[in-house]
Design an enzyme around this catalytic site. Structure first.
Site, PDB file in Angstrom:
ATOM      1  N   ASP A   1      -8.034  -7.208   1.321  1.00 32.91           N
ATOM      2  CA  ASP A   1      -6.975  -7.123   1.869  1.00 32.91           C
ATOM      3  C   ASP A   1      -7.499  -7.001   3.162  1.00 32.91           C
ATOM      4  O   ASP A   1      -8.620  -6.087   3.062  1.00 32.91           O
ATOM      5  CB  ASP A   1      -5.697  -6.391   1.395  1.00 32.91           C
ATOM      6  CG  ASP A   1      -6.155  -5.736   2.119  1.00 32.91           C
ATOM      7  OD1 ASP A   1      -6.820  -4.690   1.409  1.00 32.91           O
ATOM      8  OD2 ASP A   1      -5.691  -5.100   3.530  1.00 32.91           O
TER       9      ASP A   1
ATOM     10  N   ASP B   1       1.136  -1.142  -1.008  1.00 31.95           N
ATOM     11  CA  ASP B   1       0.320  -0.038  -0.274  1.00 31.95           C
ATOM     12  C   ASP B   1       0.617   1.503   0.387  1.00 31.95           C
ATOM     13  O   ASP B   1       2.311   1.265  -0.341  1.00 31.95           O
ATOM     14  CB  ASP B   1      -1.084  -0.336   1.420  1.00 31.95           C
ATOM     15  CG  ASP B   1      -0.500  -0.119   2.634  1.00 31.95           C
ATOM     16  OD1 ASP B   1       1.121   0.184   2.769  1.00 31.95           O
ATOM     17  OD2 ASP B   1      -0.765  -0.516   3.709  1.00 31.95           O
TER      18      ASP B   1
ATOM     19  N   GLY C   1      -0.871   5.987   3.307  1.00 32.65           N
ATOM     20  CA  GLY C   1      -2.001   6.456   2.813  1.00 32.65           C
ATOM     21  C   GLY C   1      -2.925   6.599   4.495  1.00 32.65           C
ATOM     22  O   GLY C   1      -2.631   7.051   5.110  1.00 32.65           O
TER      23      GLY C   1
ATOM     24  N   CYS D   1      -9.613 -27.923  13.035  1.00 35.84           N
ATOM     25  CA  CYS D   1     -10.556 -28.621  12.480  1.00 35.84           C
ATOM     26  C   CYS D   1     -10.149 -30.343  11.964  1.00 35.84           C
ATOM     27  O   CYS D   1     -10.983 -30.504  13.497  1.00 35.84           O
ATOM     28  CB  CYS D   1     -10.594 -28.454  10.935  1.00 35.84           C
ATOM     29  SG  CYS D   1     -11.818 -26.766  10.957  1.00 35.84           S
TER      30      CYS D   1
END
Lengths: 375, 375
Positions: free
Chosen positions: A270, A91, A94, A313
């Site tokens: 994301d 990213d 910001g 699981c």
């Protein structure tokens, strides 16, 4: 770099293929978040082999502060630094300036901010976040934007959007005028803003489209607004985005959010939720989510779901997982993080299969509702 | 249950085979510590496949308090509870009463103590720690002892030893008069005490030998005394122990300690050091130990040792491991814990090979010195 393979018949859901020098990504896709160049509590080889991640996200703001670009550049870029051979998206920083830093001050030139770590002063500009992401060497970099808070006034959202647009124009120029530092191609995505205002969202979608980024993100959502409003804005935005570019809804979300957003034409996601919530004991499953700390699991001496392919699981009794969490054992965090990410990536495969064979529409709403329930 | 395969020529080092219903254990062996039924930060399948652990240790005191014997018994015993199919040794809780609990009070009947967690009152007796370990279902259980502190007077050490002897006699009877709760055999080890006093150590070795436990542990060492004194007491004790029983030096130690103790006739070890120190950034290697937090590794852009088969050594750059530790990333704890345990188990294999081909004596002292250095 993006091939649109198919659009579903009764929704806007799409199948695509995103090509990078570190591998192709089948969309819709979820990107596990590796903030500081590590997807928390999960090993790189587990991400590949067990989670079946195709791409991960890393945060420019965090890596710029720690360990710093010099260290990562000396290591040969982020892929080499963290021993990760698949694609990486970074990213622009910001969002973290908006959410983490102290005393940020937005000027025309860029965003002044103080580090949340030590109060040191920094400046991110549309140009230097390109340079930083060149040093990181991510396959996909993001342009610098301002992410306004929710709620905010129409006036603030409009001014903020215009600043983002001017920054993105400069960011795109900076990208086009610089070269990668390593031996792989980089592309740049722009970000649509506009708060929760329809006309601003439309205007922003058109403006960002015209800058001809290789992909387009929808920003400024999932910041506290009602979920229905997020879906509405997403739906509106994708109507004004080009079909031949990948669309990325930033920072979203829970399993139900993903399904509803895919139905509205989103290709990429994301979110820290699968890993962060795992560390708090929230386990996502096909039939809803559970809180492993709940006393109901204390004496539950069978595995959660022998048919789902994670150790959490299949291999361990719920009473044991509960015990691990009750006692802050690291193994609990590992098993839950690995499980939740494996579940998210399984969900994306399931979605892709259902778009491919035209069963997505009849499936996704009920499934979203079921997955949104607490077991 | 124990076959002595070979005794080295110039030292007292031994090769043996310890047989349990959950598998055979080649000695000398190190047992990773899984205090609360988890070897911290390491997954069960990694312990088997990567660490190549043959047996692990779990703590009776901790498991009795959390999750409690009722939970473990309902899960079908400790093996089933934690999904671990290889042998388990449980201690008696004696050491934790000494080191962790508040307001302990030793009576003839047993040890009264308050939980370090919530101050609740409990009593461990020679008989009920057998019952507890029957409920846990460990392959090897330990008799209850008192572990006196260092330093302590001759008088205290002597009285404490005698109490331990009386407890062990009762513990042995309790063991012989009870049956396993699950479908595998359990055996019981006694513990030699006597502080740092030669005559007491001899007396204790003889007394405990006469009780005919299936194995004999040396307790009360590695509690703060000088290392040389620990070796001396170990050497003395093994002279008075039967050759056909496995010998276990409790709570020891670093790699050099293991080599020196093996040379003095020890077959089994346990210690939290490889995992606890890993979490603090201490990495053991064939050529000494390192502190990964040290600034010298910050920009060290190569792996530590491409010839040693752990991800920490081969896959990741030191600069990256340093970064993980500097930022408290769980991945750092995972990689370091996995590495240190793999190293300890590698060391045991190396030792066994060298005893087998008669190169242990010429090798161990220099290697111990090298491994004891900071790189």
């Amino acid at each position: 770099m993006f091939e649109l393979k198919k659009t579903a018949s009764s929704t806007k859901a799409r199948l695509g293929l995103l090509k990078t020098d570190h591998g192709n990504i089948k969309t819709p896709i979820f990107m596990p978040v590796g903030t500081l160049a590590s997807v928390k509590a999960v090993k790189q080889d587990e991400l590949v082999k067990k989670v079946k991640a195709q791409i991960i996200l890393a945060n420019t703001y965090h890596l710029y502060l720690r360990p710093g670009c010099d260290i990562i550049e000396a290591a040969g870029g982020l892929h080499s630094f963290m021993s990760w051979d698949l694609p990486i998206l970074t990213d622009s920083g910001g969002y973290q300036i908006f959410s983490l830093s102290d005393n940020r001050e937005l000027k025309e030139k860029g965003a002044h901010f103080k580090s949340h770590l030590d109060g040191s002063k920094h400046l991110f500009t549309p140009e230097n976040v390109v340079d930083i992401q060149r040093a990181l060497g991510s396959d996909i970099m993001m342009a610098l934007d301002e992410c306004p808070p929710y709620p905010c006034s129409y006036e603030y959202a409009g001014e903020s959007m215009k600043l983002t647009h001017r920054w993105e124009k400069r960011g795109r120029e900076a990208f086009l005028n610089t070269e990668p530092k390593y031996r792989h191609k980089q592309v740049q995505f722009g970000i649509v803003q506009g708060g929760i205002f329809e006309d601003l969202r439309k205007e922003s979608a058109k403006y960002v489209t015209d800058l001809d980024f290789e992909g387009i993100a929808i920003g400024g959502l999932s910041v506290g607004e009602p979920t229905e409003l997020m879906y509405e804005m997403t739906d509106l935005n994708t109507d004004y985005l080009p079909k031949d570019k990948p669309r990325y809804l930033m920072g979203v979300g829970n399993p139900a959010n993903l399904l509803h957003s895919i139905a509205r034409g989103i290709d990429m996601f994301d979110c820290v939720m699968p890993t962060r919530n795992a560390r708090n004991g929230q386990i996502f499953t096909r039939n809803g989510y559970i809180n492993i700390m709940n006393a109901k699991w204390k004496n539950h001496n069978v595995p959660l779901d022998p048919d789902f392919p994670t150790d959490l699981c299949q291999k361990y009794k719920m009473s044991y997982i509960h015990h691990l969490f009750r006692n802050n054992e690291i193994l609990g965090l590992e098993l839950a993080s690995l499980h939740n990410l494996t579940f998210y990536l399984w969900l994306m495969r399931e979605v892709r299969n259902r778009i491919a064979n035209d069963t997505f529409y009849s499936w996704y709403k009920d499934r979203a509702e079921i997955m949104d329930r607490k077991i």
